[in-house]
Design an enzyme around this catalytic site. Sequence first.
Site, short mmCIF file in Angstrom:
data_model
loop_
_atom_site.label_atom_id
_atom_site.label_comp_id
_atom_site.label_asym_id
_atom_site.label_seq_id
_atom_site.Cartn_x
_atom_site.Cartn_y
_atom_site.Cartn_z
N VAL A 112 9.50 -20.00 11.93
CA VAL A 112 10.76 -20.22 11.81
C VAL A 112 11.26 -20.76 13.24
O VAL A 112 11.02 -20.46 14.41
CB VAL A 112 11.54 -18.83 11.75
CG1 VAL A 112 12.97 -18.78 11.81
CG2 VAL A 112 10.69 -17.91 10.81
N ALA B 34 -10.51 -28.76 9.87
CA ALA B 34 -10.36 -29.18 8.53
C ALA B 34 -9.26 -30.00 8.03
O ALA B 34 -8.10 -29.95 8.57
CB ALA B 34 -10.36 -27.91 7.76
N ASP C 103 13.25 -25.06 2.90
CA ASP C 103 12.67 -24.67 4.01
C ASP C 103 13.67 -23.68 4.74
O ASP C 103 13.05 -22.79 5.04
CB ASP C 103 12.58 -26.10 4.91
CG ASP C 103 12.04 -25.98 6.06
OD1 ASP C 103 10.79 -25.71 6.17
OD2 ASP C 103 12.87 -25.80 7.00
N LYS D 249 12.87 -19.61 5.86
CA LYS D 249 12.98 -19.09 7.16
C LYS D 249 14.00 -17.95 6.98
O LYS D 249 13.78 -16.91 7.82
CB LYS D 249 13.73 -20.03 8.08
CG LYS D 249 12.34 -21.30 8.49
CD LYS D 249 13.13 -22.49 8.82
CE LYS D 249 11.94 -23.38 9.26
NZ LYS D 249 12.57 -24.98 9.59
N GLY E 57 8.80 -36.91 12.20
CA GLY E 57 7.74 -35.79 11.78
C GLY E 57 8.55 -34.59 11.85
O GLY E 57 7.98 -33.64 11.84
N GLY F 38 9.27 -30.68 14.86
CA GLY F 38 8.28 -31.83 15.59
C GLY F 38 7.11 -31.33 16.01
O GLY F 38 6.81 -30.16 15.89
P1 NDP Z 1 1.13 -32.80 7.69
O1 NDP Z 1 1.27 -33.45 6.28
O2 NDP Z 1 1.61 -33.79 8.83
O3 NDP Z 1 -0.36 -32.44 7.98
C1 NDP Z 1 -1.16 -31.49 7.09
C2 NDP Z 1 -2.47 -31.61 7.41
O4 NDP Z 1 -3.08 -30.98 6.61
C3 NDP Z 1 -3.15 -33.12 7.25
O5 NDP Z 1 -3.86 -33.44 8.42
C4 NDP Z 1 -4.04 -32.99 6.24
O6 NDP Z 1 -5.19 -33.67 6.07
C5 NDP Z 1 -4.26 -31.42 6.09
N1 NDP Z 1 -4.51 -31.05 4.65
C6 NDP Z 1 -3.82 -31.28 3.66
N2 NDP Z 1 -4.51 -30.93 2.62
C7 NDP Z 1 -5.54 -30.33 3.28
C8 NDP Z 1 -6.65 -29.57 2.40
N3 NDP Z 1 -6.59 -29.60 0.91
N4 NDP Z 1 -7.72 -29.08 3.00
C9 NDP Z 1 -7.92 -29.32 4.42
N5 NDP Z 1 -6.57 -30.12 5.27
C10 NDP Z 1 -5.56 -30.59 4.29
O7 NDP Z 1 1.99 -31.21 8.02
P2 NDP Z 1 2.76 -31.04 9.28
O8 NDP Z 1 1.71 -30.83 10.23
O9 NDP Z 1 4.00 -31.44 9.69
O10 NDP Z 1 2.98 -29.44 8.87
C11 NDP Z 1 1.82 -28.20 8.78
C12 NDP Z 1 2.52 -27.19 8.71
O11 NDP Z 1 3.42 -26.58 9.70
C13 NDP Z 1 3.40 -26.93 7.33
O12 NDP Z 1 3.29 -25.56 6.87
C14 NDP Z 1 4.72 -27.00 7.90
O13 NDP Z 1 5.79 -26.38 7.13
C15 NDP Z 1 4.52 -26.31 9.14
N6 NDP Z 1 5.66 -26.80 10.07
C16 NDP Z 1 5.98 -28.05 10.45
C17 NDP Z 1 6.84 -28.75 11.39
C18 NDP Z 1 7.05 -29.83 11.66
O14 NDP Z 1 8.19 -30.21 12.31
N7 NDP Z 1 6.21 -30.91 11.02
C19 NDP Z 1 7.47 -27.56 12.15
C20 NDP Z 1 7.31 -26.03 11.88
C21 NDP Z 1 6.41 -25.77 10.89
P3 NDP Z 1 -5.17 -35.44 6.11
O15 NDP Z 1 -4.93 -35.51 7.91
O16 NDP Z 1 -6.70 -35.74 5.77
O17 NDP Z 1 -3.89 -35.72 5.44
N1 HSE Z 2 11.00 -29.75 8.06
C1 HSE Z 2 11.21 -28.40 9.03
C2 HSE Z 2 12.70 -28.88 9.54
C3 HSE Z 2 10.08 -28.58 10.02
O1 HSE Z 2 13.26 -29.93 9.47
O2 HSE Z 2 13.13 -27.85 10.37
C4 HSE Z 2 10.29 -27.20 10.98
O3 HSE Z 2 10.22 -26.11 10.34
#
Ligand code: NDP
Ligand code: HSE
Length: 457
Positions: free
Chosen positions: A154, A66, A223, A227, A209, A329
């Site tokens: 975390v 999704a 953030d 955690k 990222g 990442g």
């Molecule tokens: P991104 O912004 O890169 O990706 C979010 C994704 O969710 C995209 O594919 C987006 O769709 C999709 N999305 C957004 N809104 C909706 C919706 N309404 N319905 C369905 N899909 C939706 O985020 P990240 O991958 O960086 O982060 C995701 C989660 O992981 C967050 O909770 C973050 O805190 C957590 N996290 C991230 C880390 C990191 O290093 N990035 C590390 C640890 C945790 P579309 O592709 O169409 O825009």
């Molecule tokens: N934005 C978060 C960080 C991603 O920079 O640590 C990992 O949770």
Amino acid sequence: MTMPSPQASGNSYTFDGTASARDRRPVGIALLGYGTVGSEVLRLLKSNEETLEHRIEGPIELKGVAVSDASKPRTGVDPELVTEDAMGLILRDDVDVVVEVIGGIEYPRKLVLAALEAGKSVVTANKALVAAHADELARAADEHGVDLYYEAAVAAAIPVVGMLRRSLAGDQIQRVSGIVNGTTNFILDAMDSTGAEYSETLAEATELGYAEADPTADVEGHDAASKAAILASMAFHSRVKFADVSCEGITQITAEDIEAAKEAGYTIKLLAICEKIVDASGQPAVSARVHPALVSREHPLASVSGSYNAVFVEAEAAGNLMFYGNGAGGAPTASAVLGDVVGAARNKYLGGRAPKDLTYAQLPLAQFGDVPTRYHIDLRVHDRVGVLADLAATCASRGISLKAVRQEEDYEVNGHRAARLILVTHTAREQDLADFVANLVESDDVLEVSSVIRLAD
Ligand code: NDP
Ligand code: HSE
């Protein structure tokens, strides 16, 4: 032993294995989100498909992905698996495990609750969601006999959640602290090594990222506070929510602060500190806080560079433990997510349950003002007789003991001859130190309080 071979099954990926595993209906996976983390989850799911089935002891099958905009061009995913209907995907009969890597709070909360209430296990990397609604989500998981896993929430790849929930379940934890935000550590490290201001390095962290969709959550400390809430809840078996965590970010840290810290033999790190303290009434209480702190360059935390994280655990029997690694990442986070997927899928086959969130201790929250801490204060005072004596009297009236005082002369502030004073306090109550600084700001002797930064132990 023969190695399994992956088979295509309609629009899904099947992980086909031993004869007994093949007899089982595959565990259906719904992936919600295909961004930095989601795309890496699917890449690893595909590239590790042969070994995953052995570890799960049965096949799994991706049922759909999704996203918010299905028309975006994407690599690494069959377009026929992509949908904008996350709820419809979750509620499909053949979906057993839902992986939430969308981010945000209210929308994923709805999705995760719907999944749990429909009897699906959930794996999420969403620390903001868990820190705000853990009680409600854990209750729904319990009531419906399914799992709620959140190792990636975390410190991404560092297995701190499993360590606290399982490995240290027999011990008594006194303190969990460390660097749990990759973006701010990347920024502070770059400021320290290049002299740049934080805004100059934020764009790079976002591009790599590490940063959240809205990087304010990183630089304001939110953030790390999410955690800290999760760590404190697990360490002290008491529910601590995001709103309970005292939080200061790094937006006020200047290149000048970093330079001054360097001169004094410190570096500045954003620390999360969760500890059991004795409060003003003599009772045990939980403190969870996030703030920038001066860390001695000789301390192991000082060498945690880039987006790396490090978590220290102080436990009664285990002693001091340190966990270090990739805290942000796509791939590191996906590693933790997949570890949880293996656990949730195995439980579907073998009937086990993930370790639960236990909050039986119900310790009260400490007031931030009661927390023991130390200050490093950099100020400009009039260069005249009696200033140090006045300062000593102010300290005494507040019960503040100074560990070190350094004076440098030949400064000028607004046309006044000034001296620079650097005060390092002994440990005192946060509120007493804050009141002491307020007295300094009001004092006629003081021209300017340039910076006040807490010192790490
Ligand atoms: P991104 O912004 O890169 O990706 C979010 C994704 O969710 C995209 O594919 C987006 O769709 C999709 N999305 C957004 N809104 C909706 C919706 N309404 N319905 C369905 N899909 C939706 O985020 P990240 O991958 O960086 O982060 C995701 C989660 O992981 C967050 O909770 C973050 O805190 C957590 N996290 C991230 C880390 C990191 O290093 N990035 C590390 C640890 C945790 P579309 O592709 O169409 O825009
Ligand atoms: N934005 C978060 C960080 C991603 O920079 O640590 C990992 O949770």
